[in-house]
Design a protein around this motif. Structure first.
Motif: not given
Length: 438
Positions: A30-43, A165-174
């Motif tokens: 599969y190919m991962t659409y990485q911009p959606f990883l923070p939202e996937a982590a947040a559920g 992007y990855a750090g800020v979005e992941a932290l903010a969503e979680l």
């Protein structure tokens, strides 16, 4: 995936049957659409909806699940370790090619920091995103079930390293998710949690500009998130995050998002590289000085013809990678037909970033947006870019349902060891018990 998809489309439209045979070698189906990883982590999005199954979209391609070990371009062969050869211990498979497209992407750029390999958590794959979600919820359970203040403090301290992007979005969503989750804990509050963002430079989110970067810092600090600029992680051994400014945070969670580097495969190809380890490419997306080799994406150093200065390269992000893939595929067909090649040129459109539910920042074609408008722009943009109508519909449906119902706050950490319960019942050793169980 986008290169193969474009070639597949041209096969259907204008090429003769059998004129082109496409083999896609990939470690994942599969190919991962990485911009959606923070939202996937947040559920907010189901993990299976942030990935695109290759066999479904690349129906006319041969999909080979494996990893390329070596490339002998003089002989036009690649050595591939497939699932079958790995399982049986058989010799690697050798495949031949006429034209080679290299798009292995990037991996996390780590540093030799004590304890990082043992305790750090990455954020590049969907598996890491879901693992991090389960881990955060598990820490809330640990804090709720202990009377030891040291254990509780470490469980409720979350350190993120890297202000991109990855750090800020992941932290903010979680942080958003955890703040909602603690409503259901009788002895854990939002104020008990400590969220820390560590950034080595003097600003975060450089892609959106200094003004929006400062706005983001202000918004995060209003949520009691510590943003430490010009600060580095010196060690996280013994589950203690030691920073360059002398602060020490006992913590069970260190998330590493401090940049990426080209996939190690490119160094093993013997092809020309830049000083940063990326494939040196031309504006036509060929590898410089080498015939029949093409490259795009994070691992390719493609000249940026719109920058207006010599030596400028396209930044490694999805905005360029997707567009490069289409030009690469078209140029490959042009090359086979002896036609002139196109040059890749794309003026940077801007950036969008989510800071949690209904919060965000965006800079699009010079216009700056904050708060809800930026968050809405973030969702609209990425919904338009996620591949396939199927995925678009499923993501939109999940967002709609999330607006109507409450968040899911269930941790499924046991999925990481699905056989643990059976092994224990069969008299085996539990994965979390080094001495075994009787």
């Amino acid at each position: 995936m986008y290169t193969a998809l474009r070639l597949q489309q041209r096969m259907r439209q204008e090429l003769r049957r059998g004129e082109l045979e496409i083999t896609v070698v990939t470690p994942d189906p599969y190919m991962t659409y990485q911009p959606f990883l923070p939202e996937a982590a947040a559920g907010n999005i189901s993990p299976r909806h942030v990935v695109v199954p290759l066999r479904r979209v690349l129906r006319q391609c041969r999909i080979l699940i494996g990893e390329v070990r070596t490339i002998d371009h003089a002989a036009r062969t690649a050595t591939v370790t497939t699932l079958a050869t790995r399982e049986k211990g058989a010799p690697d498979e050798r495949i031949t090619y006429d034209e080679l497209v290299l798009a292995p992407g990037s991996v996390s750029r780590t540093l030799p920091i004590p304890g990082l390999a043992d305790h750090g958590i990455g954020f590049k794959t969907v598996e890491e995103a879901i693992g991090l979600r389960n881990h955060v919820l598990e820490q809330l359970d640990i804090a709720s079930s202990t009377r030891d203040p040291a254990v509780r403090d470490a469980a409720l301290t979350f350190v993120f390293v890297g202000g991109g992007y990855a750090g800020v979005e992941a932290l903010a969503e979680l942080e958003d998710m955890a703040s909602y989750a603690v409503r259901h804990y009788h002895n854990v509050t939002r104020e008990d949690m400590k969220w820390v963002l560590v950034e080595a430079t003097d600003r975060i989110l450089p892609e959106v500009g200094p003004e929006l970067g400062r706005y983001t810092v202000t918004q995060l600090r209003r949520r009691n998130i510590q943003v430490l600029l010009e600060t580095r992680l010196e060690s996280c051994a013994d589950r203690v995050a030691v920073l360059s400014d002398g602060q020490r945070f006992p913590t069970r969670t260190v998330v590493w998002t401090a940049g990426v580097k080209p996939h190690p495969l490119v160094a093993a190809t013997g092809l020309p590289l830049t000083g940063r380890g990326r494939l040196r490419c031309t504006a036509e997306l060929t590898v410089d000085g080498v015939e029949h080799v093409w490259a795009a994406g994070d691992a390719a150093a493609v000249p940026d013809l719109t920058a207006g200065r010599p030596g400028a390269e396209c930044v490694p992000n999805a905005q360029h990678a997707v567009r490069q893939a289409r030009v690469l595929a078209d140029n490959l067909v042009h090359s086979l037909r002896g036609e002139p090649l196109e040059t890749y040129a794309h003026k940077y459109a801007g950036s969008v970033a989510s800071l949690g539910l209904h919060k965000g920042v965006a800079q699009v074609y010079g216009r700056r947006l904050k708060g809800y408008p930026a968050w809405f722009m973030h969702r609209v943009y990425h919904l338009s870019r996620v591949p396939t109508v199927n995925r678009k519909a499923r993501v939109l449906a999940e967002w709609t349902l999330a607006g109507l119902f409450k968040r899911e706050i269930v941790s499924l950490g046991s999925l990481e060891h699905p056989r643990a319960e059976f092994e224990l019942a069969a008299g085996g050793k539990h994965p979390d018990d080094p001495k075994g169980s009787s």
